[in-house]
Design an enzyme around this catalytic site. Structure first.
Site, PDB file in Angstrom:
ATOM      1  N   HIS A 107      38.905  -2.767 -37.451  1.00 11.39           N
ATOM      2  CA  HIS A 107      37.776  -3.700 -37.643  1.00 11.39           C
ATOM      3  C   HIS A 107      37.093  -4.040 -36.323  1.00 11.39           C
ATOM      4  O   HIS A 107      37.697  -4.033 -35.250  1.00 11.39           O
ATOM      5  CB  HIS A 107      38.225  -4.948 -38.399  1.00 11.39           C
ATOM      6  CG  HIS A 107      39.183  -5.856 -37.686  1.00 11.39           C
ATOM      7  ND1 HIS A 107      38.770  -6.870 -36.859  1.00 11.39           N
ATOM      8  CD2 HIS A 107      40.537  -5.929 -37.708  1.00 11.39           C
ATOM      9  CE1 HIS A 107      39.814  -7.531 -36.404  1.00 11.39           C
ATOM     10  NE2 HIS A 107      40.898  -6.980 -36.897  1.00 11.39           N
ATOM     11  N   GLU A 151      36.931  -8.644 -41.200  1.00  9.95           N
ATOM     12  CA  GLU A 151      38.378  -8.651 -41.409  1.00  9.95           C
ATOM     13  C   GLU A 151      38.972 -10.024 -41.157  1.00  9.95           C
ATOM     14  O   GLU A 151      39.893 -10.454 -41.863  1.00  9.95           O
ATOM     15  CB  GLU A 151      39.051  -7.616 -40.506  1.00  9.95           C
ATOM     16  CG  GLU A 151      40.534  -7.377 -40.802  1.00  9.95           C
ATOM     17  CD  GLU A 151      41.486  -8.320 -40.064  1.00  9.95           C
ATOM     18  OE1 GLU A 151      42.686  -8.338 -40.395  1.00  9.95           O
ATOM     19  OE2 GLU A 151      41.034  -9.051 -39.162  1.00  9.95           O
ATOM     20  N   GLU A 152      38.461 -10.738 -40.164  1.00  8.47           N
ATOM     21  CA  GLU A 152      39.045 -12.020 -39.782  1.00  8.47           C
ATOM     22  C   GLU A 152      38.820 -13.116 -40.817  1.00  8.47           C
ATOM     23  O   GLU A 152      39.486 -14.150 -40.781  1.00  8.47           O
ATOM     24  CB  GLU A 152      38.486 -12.476 -38.429  1.00  8.47           C
ATOM     25  CG  GLU A 152      38.787 -11.546 -37.253  1.00  8.47           C
ATOM     26  CD  GLU A 152      40.250 -11.524 -36.860  1.00  8.47           C
ATOM     27  OE1 GLU A 152      41.057 -12.247 -37.486  1.00  8.47           O
ATOM     28  OE2 GLU A 152      40.603 -10.780 -35.922  1.00  8.47           O
ATOM     29  N   HIS A 160      44.272 -13.557 -30.604  1.00  8.51           N
ATOM     30  CA  HIS A 160      43.282 -14.575 -30.959  1.00  8.51           C
ATOM     31  C   HIS A 160      43.043 -15.572 -29.822  1.00  8.51           C
ATOM     32  O   HIS A 160      42.813 -16.761 -30.061  1.00  8.51           O
ATOM     33  CB  HIS A 160      43.670 -15.308 -32.251  1.00  8.51           C
ATOM     34  CG  HIS A 160      43.419 -14.495 -33.477  1.00  8.51           C
ATOM     35  ND1 HIS A 160      43.432 -15.026 -34.745  1.00  8.51           N
ATOM     36  CD2 HIS A 160      43.132 -13.177 -33.643  1.00  8.51           C
ATOM     37  CE1 HIS A 160      43.159 -14.076 -35.628  1.00  8.51           C
ATOM     38  NE2 HIS A 160      42.987 -12.943 -34.982  1.00  8.51           N
ATOM     39  N   ASP A 209      45.572  -1.686 -36.636  1.00  6.47           N
ATOM     40  CA  ASP A 209      45.291  -3.048 -36.183  1.00  6.47           C
ATOM     41  C   ASP A 209      46.292  -3.421 -35.092  1.00  6.47           C
ATOM     42  O   ASP A 209      47.208  -2.648 -34.783  1.00  6.47           O
ATOM     43  CB  ASP A 209      45.381  -4.023 -37.360  1.00  6.47           C
ATOM     44  CG  ASP A 209      44.483  -5.237 -37.204  1.00  6.47           C
ATOM     45  OD1 ASP A 209      44.195  -5.632 -36.051  1.00  6.47           O
ATOM     46  OD2 ASP A 209      44.069  -5.812 -38.226  1.00  6.47           O
ATOM     47  N   ASP A 218      41.431  -7.475 -30.304  1.00  4.29           N
ATOM     48  CA  ASP A 218      41.718  -7.473 -31.738  1.00  4.29           C
ATOM     49  C   ASP A 218      40.382  -7.439 -32.457  1.00  4.29           C
ATOM     50  O   ASP A 218      39.722  -8.470 -32.569  1.00  4.29           O
ATOM     51  CB  ASP A 218      42.504  -8.735 -32.080  1.00  4.29           C
ATOM     52  CG  ASP A 218      42.743  -8.931 -33.564  1.00  4.29           C
ATOM     53  OD1 ASP A 218      42.456  -8.010 -34.343  1.00  4.29           O
ATOM     54  OD2 ASP A 218      43.185 -10.034 -33.942  1.00  4.29           O
TER      55      ASP A 218
END
Length: 340
Positions: free
Chosen positions: A65, A201-202, A308, A224, A169
Site C-alpha cells: 500500500h 490500507e490504513e 507509525h 507489508d 509503512d
C-alpha cells in the site's frame, strides 16, 4: 534500480489515506519501465502488469500500500487547529511534532505541547492542537475543515544499511515490488504478474479490495511491514532487523502458498523469519483472500522499527531479501499451481 533513491522519492510524498495522488504519481513513474502497462483506477490504486505471453496463464497479484497515517482538520479554535487521526496514529508521537498541512500551497504546523502534563501519560488527541501561526480569521480562511496533515520529512540514512523516516509503512514494500519486477525483467514467467500500489490500507483496505476484484487473480501476496525488535519491545512479537523477511503462518494464509514461500527461501538460501498470525493479519491479505470466490493468499513482511511514527527504521538488506523471495516465489508458480 537504486532502492535507496526510490525509497527517498516515495517517502518524500505527502499522501495520507484517501489523498494518495502524489505517491501514486511517483509510484507509477517508477513502475512504468518495468512492466508492460501501468494504470490508475478510480480508487487511486496504481496497477502494473507484466504478461508472460501464454494464453490463459494464471494471474499473480503482489500488493503493497502507498498511503500513510495522518491527521484531518476538524475546526479552528483561537487560531489553533483541531483534528482527528487518519489511521493508527499514536498520541505519544504527536506533542512537539512538525507537520505539513496540505493546503494549497502546503504550510507548516506544529503539534502543541500542553504545559503541566504528566510525563508518563500520553495526551488524548482531543486535548491537542496544531499551531500554524495564524489568527482565528486567518486560520479559518487558509485551512478548511477536512484538510489533511502528515508528519514533516522524508527519509535518511541511519548507519551503513538502515534507513529512517516517515511512511516507510508501506512504501518500502512497494519498492521491494519494483526491485522484484526488475530482477524478473529478463526471466521467463508462466504467470501474468500484477503489481498493485494500493490505497486506503490504513483506514479500510478499500484499495486492495477493489484492486483485487478488478484483477481477478489466482494467487496474491500481501507485502507489508511488521514490528522490528527494539530493546523495549515484546521479543515474542517482533522480528530482527537484518534477519530477512517474515513469512506469515496462520489460518488466513493458504497453506500451500506458505509452504512454497518457506521452500523457496530454503532453496535459495534467503534468510527468513516466521511470523505466526493466528487471526487478522493486519494487512491487505485479509481483504484480498475473500475477493470474488476467494484467492489463494500469502503474507510476506518486512521488519520495521518504530511503526507509525515519523522515524520508522528498516534495513536495505532486508528489502533486497524480500524482493529476492518474491522473485523465487513467482518463478515456476504456474507450473506448480497446475498440479493442484
Amino acid at each position: 534500480m537504486d532502492m535507496r533513491q526510490a525509497l527517498e522519492r516515495l517517502c518524500a510524498c505527502t499522501a495520507p489515506s484517501g489523498f494518495e495522488a502524489p505517491a501514486a504519481a511517483v509510484a507509477a513513474e517508477l513502475l512504468r519501465p518495468l512492466v508492460d502497462e501501468v494504470s490508475v483506477d478510480r480508487m487511486g490504486n496504481v496497477l502494473g502488469v507484466r504478461r508472460c505471453g501464454k494464453e490463459g496463464a494464471p494471474r499473480l497479484l503482489l500488493d503493497a500500500h502507498l498511503d500513510e497515517i495522518g491527521l484531518l482538520v476538524t475546526g479552528v479554535e483561537d487560531g489553533f487547529l483541531r483534528f482527528r487521526s487518519i489511521g493508527g496514529v499514536d498520541p505519544r508521537m504527536l506533542p512537539g511534532r512538525e507537520l505539513v498541512v496540505l493546503t494549497d500551497p502546503p504550510r507548516r504546523g506544529i503539534v502543541t505541547c500542553p504545559a503541566g502534563g504528566e510525563a508518563d501519560k500520553s495526551i488524548p488527541l482531543s486535548e491537542l492542537f496544531v499551531d500554524v501561526g495564524l489568527s482565528q480569521t486567518e486560520a479559518e480562511r487558509a485551512v478548511p475543515v477536512g484538510t489533511p496533515m502528515v508528519y514533516r520529512g522524508g527519509c535518511f540514512a541511519l548507519g551503513e544499511d538502515q534507513m529512517c523516516g516517515k511512511s516507510m509503512d508501506d512504501r518500502s514494500c512497494f519498492v521491494t515490488l519494483l526491485r522484484a519486477a526488475e530482477l524478473l525483467r529478463d526471466r521467463e514467467l508462466d504467470v501474468d504478474l500484477y503489481l498493485l500500489g494500493s490505497t486506503r490500507e490504513e483506514v479500510s483496505g478499500a484499495g486492495a479490495t477493489v484492486g483485487t476484484w478488478a484483477v481477478q487473480p489466482d494467487f496474491c501476496v500481501a507485502v507489508d511491514v511488521t514490528h522490528g525488535k527494539t530493546p523495549d519491545g515484546p521479543a515474542d512479537k517482533a522480528f530482527a532487523i537484518g534477519g530477512g523477511p517474515a513469512i506469515g503462518v496462520g489460518p488466513n494464509m493458504t497453506r500451500w502458498m506458505t509452504n512454497r514461500m518457506l521452500a523457496k527461501a530454503k532453496e535459495r538460501q534467503i534468510p527468513y523469519q516466521l511470523e505466526v498470525m493466528s487471526g487478522h493479519t493486519g494487512t491487505n491479505g485479509w481483504e484480498m483472500q475473500i475477493s470474488r470466490e476467494g484467492v489463494a493468499t500469502s503474507v510476506l513482511s518486512l521488519p520495521l522499527k518504530y511503526m507509525h511514527s515519523p522515524i520508522e527504521v528498516l534495513s536495505l538488506a532486508d528489502m533486497e531479501q524480500v524482493a529476492a523471495l518474491l522473485v523465487a516465489f513467482t518463478e515456476g508458480l504456474g507450473k506448480e499451481a497446475a498440479r493442484r
